[in-house]
Design a protein around this motif. Structure first.
Motif: not given
Length: 139
Positions: A29-40, A110-121
């Motif tokens: 029932g949960l999104v794989y964290g690696g996918l979230i990292a890739m999306l970020v 939805g309206d729930v903040l689940t992840v924050v990315g802080d990165s350098v490009f």
């Protein structure tokens, strides 16, 4: 990932939405964290490039092409991200647009903040980058 990012009405954030395929389930029932990292990573990189284009007064994708690579990828998982809910990513450059730019990306289920990315490009010349990676001189 073939995500489609666009400027938000606030003209500060780039936004995209993504509904994860069930194949990217981590825990039940949960999104794989690696996918979230890739999306970020993907959305934040495009955010950095879009800011560079805007700083030069050009349309994204116009020539000469602007490219950035990930210098640092930071992903903080705040809450579990549920499957079956469209994810919205909102990113902005924090500080000045420079060769190295910091991008902050928030992921909402939805309206729930689940992840924050802080990165350098880092803005790069891709021909020189490829040559360096292969040990050859750029032409």
């Amino acid at each position: 990932m073939r995500i489609s990012s666009h400027w938000d009405a606030d003209a500060v954030h780039l936004v995209c939405t993504h509904l994860p395929d069930p194949g990217f389930t981590g825990w039940p029932g949960l999104v794989y964290g690696g996918l979230i990292a890739m999306l970020v990573d993907c959305h934040s990189n495009w955010t950095a490039m879009a800011y560079h284009y805007r700083a030069e007064g050009r349309e994204p994708g116009s020539l000469p092409r602007i490219d950035c690579v990930t210098g640092e990828l930071g992903v903080k998982y705040l809450k579990p991200t549920p499957m079956g809910v469209p994810l919205t990513l909102r990113a902005r450059v924090e500080g000045e647009v420079a060769r190295k730019s910091r991008v902050v990306c928030e992921v909402y289920a939805g309206d729930v903040l689940t992840v924050v990315g802080d990165s350098v490009f880092v803005r790069v010349d891709t021909a020189r980058l490829a040559a360096a990676a292969h040990g050859t001189a750029a032409t």
